[in-house]
Design a protein around this motif. Structure first.
Motif, PDB file in Angstrom:
ATOM      1  N   GLN A  12       0.038   2.274   3.502  1.00  0.00           N
ATOM      2  CA  GLN A  12       1.312   2.818   3.939  1.00  0.00           C
ATOM      3  C   GLN A  12       1.600   4.019   3.063  1.00  0.00           C
ATOM      4  O   GLN A  12       1.621   3.925   1.835  1.00  0.00           O
ATOM      5  CB  GLN A  12       2.443   1.800   3.832  1.00  0.00           C
ATOM      6  N   LYS A  13       1.812   5.166   3.699  1.00  0.00           N
ATOM      7  CA  LYS A  13       2.076   6.398   2.966  1.00  0.00           C
ATOM      8  C   LYS A  13       3.542   6.464   2.547  1.00  0.00           C
ATOM      9  O   LYS A  13       4.381   5.719   3.060  1.00  0.00           O
ATOM     10  CB  LYS A  13       1.690   7.595   3.814  1.00  0.00           C
ATOM     11  N   ALA A  14       3.844   7.372   1.636  1.00  0.00           N
ATOM     12  CA  ALA A  14       5.206   7.529   1.109  1.00  0.00           C
ATOM     13  C   ALA A  14       6.219   7.834   2.210  1.00  0.00           C
ATOM     14  O   ALA A  14       7.381   7.433   2.114  1.00  0.00           O
ATOM     15  CB  ALA A  14       5.228   8.623   0.040  1.00  0.00           C
ATOM     16  N   ASP A  15       5.776   8.509   3.281  1.00  0.00           N
ATOM     17  CA  ASP A  15       6.704   8.850   4.369  1.00  0.00           C
ATOM     18  C   ASP A  15       6.902   7.707   5.363  1.00  0.00           C
ATOM     19  O   ASP A  15       7.596   7.855   6.362  1.00  0.00           O
ATOM     20  CB  ASP A  15       6.243  10.110   5.093  1.00  0.00           C
ATOM     21  N   GLY A  16       6.300   6.544   5.090  1.00  0.00           N
ATOM     22  CA  GLY A  16       6.456   5.387   5.963  1.00  0.00           C
ATOM     23  C   GLY A  16       5.373   5.244   7.021  1.00  0.00           C
ATOM     24  O   GLY A  16       5.344   4.261   7.753  1.00  0.00           O
ATOM     25  N   THR A  17       4.478   6.209   7.112  1.00  0.00           N
ATOM     26  CA  THR A  17       3.376   6.145   8.083  1.00  0.00           C
ATOM     27  C   THR A  17       2.334   5.131   7.616  1.00  0.00           C
ATOM     28  O   THR A  17       1.950   5.121   6.446  1.00  0.00           O
ATOM     29  CB  THR A  17       2.707   7.525   8.245  1.00  0.00           C
ATOM     30  N   TYR A  18       1.908   4.311   8.533  1.00  0.00           N
ATOM     31  CA  TYR A  18       0.816   3.381   8.264  1.00  0.00           C
ATOM     32  C   TYR A  18      -0.476   4.003   8.768  1.00  0.00           C
ATOM     33  O   TYR A  18      -0.493   4.641   9.824  1.00  0.00           O
ATOM     34  CB  TYR A  18       1.041   2.051   8.997  1.00  0.00           C
ATOM     35  N   VAL A  19      -1.551   3.805   8.018  1.00  0.00           N
ATOM     36  CA  VAL A  19      -2.858   4.319   8.417  1.00  0.00           C
ATOM     37  C   VAL A  19      -3.871   3.187   8.292  1.00  0.00           C
ATOM     38  O   VAL A  19      -4.074   2.639   7.204  1.00  0.00           O
ATOM     39  CB  VAL A  19      -3.291   5.520   7.546  1.00  0.00           C
ATOM     40  N   TYR A  20      -4.458   2.843   9.427  1.00  0.00           N
ATOM     41  CA  TYR A  20      -5.500   1.818   9.469  1.00  0.00           C
ATOM     42  C   TYR A  20      -6.808   2.486   9.842  1.00  0.00           C
ATOM     43  O   TYR A  20      -6.860   3.266  10.788  1.00  0.00           O
ATOM     44  CB  TYR A  20      -5.170   0.776  10.535  1.00  0.00           C
ATOM     45  N   VAL A  86      -6.136   4.726  12.997  1.00  0.00           N
ATOM     46  CA  VAL A  86      -4.912   4.447  13.744  1.00  0.00           C
ATOM     47  C   VAL A  86      -3.751   4.743  12.800  1.00  0.00           C
ATOM     48  O   VAL A  86      -3.592   4.072  11.780  1.00  0.00           O
ATOM     49  CB  VAL A  86      -4.862   2.979  14.220  1.00  0.00           C
ATOM     50  N   SER A  87      -2.969   5.767  13.131  1.00  0.00           N
ATOM     51  CA  SER A  87      -1.801   6.152  12.325  1.00  0.00           C
ATOM     52  C   SER A  87      -0.560   5.890  13.157  1.00  0.00           C
ATOM     53  O   SER A  87      -0.524   6.223  14.343  1.00  0.00           O
ATOM     54  CB  SER A  87      -1.842   7.633  11.970  1.00  0.00           C
ATOM     55  N   PHE A  88       0.469   5.306  12.522  1.00  0.00           N
ATOM     56  CA  PHE A  88       1.673   5.022  13.296  1.00  0.00           C
ATOM     57  C   PHE A  88       2.902   4.912  12.405  1.00  0.00           C
ATOM     58  O   PHE A  88       2.818   4.651  11.211  1.00  0.00           O
ATOM     59  CB  PHE A  88       1.512   3.737  14.119  1.00  0.00           C
ATOM     60  N   THR A  89       4.036   5.149  13.047  1.00  0.00           N
ATOM     61  CA  THR A  89       5.333   4.857  12.454  1.00  0.00           C
ATOM     62  C   THR A  89       6.010   3.860  13.379  1.00  0.00           C
ATOM     63  O   THR A  89       5.726   3.815  14.577  1.00  0.00           O
ATOM     64  CB  THR A  89       6.209   6.122  12.312  1.00  0.00           C
TER      65      THR A  89
END
Length: 118
Positions: A12-20, A86-89
């Protein structure tokens, strides 16, 4: 979607984006019929992959699709053993904005959907 993909990493990135990062199981039964000898990931499987990543990221258990605002497919997702990103908010109402990229950072699919808890 048992055994459809394997998670290689998640963050989970600092901006809240999840990256799988994940890899598709090219032996999965869905590819036997879609299409024999030249497998392509069905569009709904892309959406379900995003849904399962959201469930994992939020540890919320099973969800279902409430609506799909849009799903844009720029290129086929081929189960060739290469990693996908897969990137998502996702917000508090389970509105999801996601994209699936290949290893070259080319966007293959963009999805906006709403999930709901079962």
């Amino acid at each position: 979607m048992e055994d459809f993909f394997k998670i290689l990493s998640k963050e989970q990135k600092a901006d809240g984006t999840y990256v799988y990062k994940l890899v598709l199981n090219k032996e999965h039964k869905v590819f036997k019929g879609h299409f024999p000898g030249k497998p392509v990931t069905p569009g709904i499987m892309s959406i379900m992959t995003v849904r399962e990543c959201v469930e994992d990221a939020l540890s919320i258990g099973a969800t279902r699709l409430a609506s799909i605002k849009d799903a844009v497919y720029f290129a086929p997702i081929i189960p060739d053993g290469t990693a996908l990103k897969v990137s998502f908010t996702v917000d508090e109402n389970l509105n999801v904005q996601a994209k699936i990229d290949n290893e070259k950072e080319e966007t293959l699919t963009r999805i906006r959907a709403t999930l709901c808890r079962q």
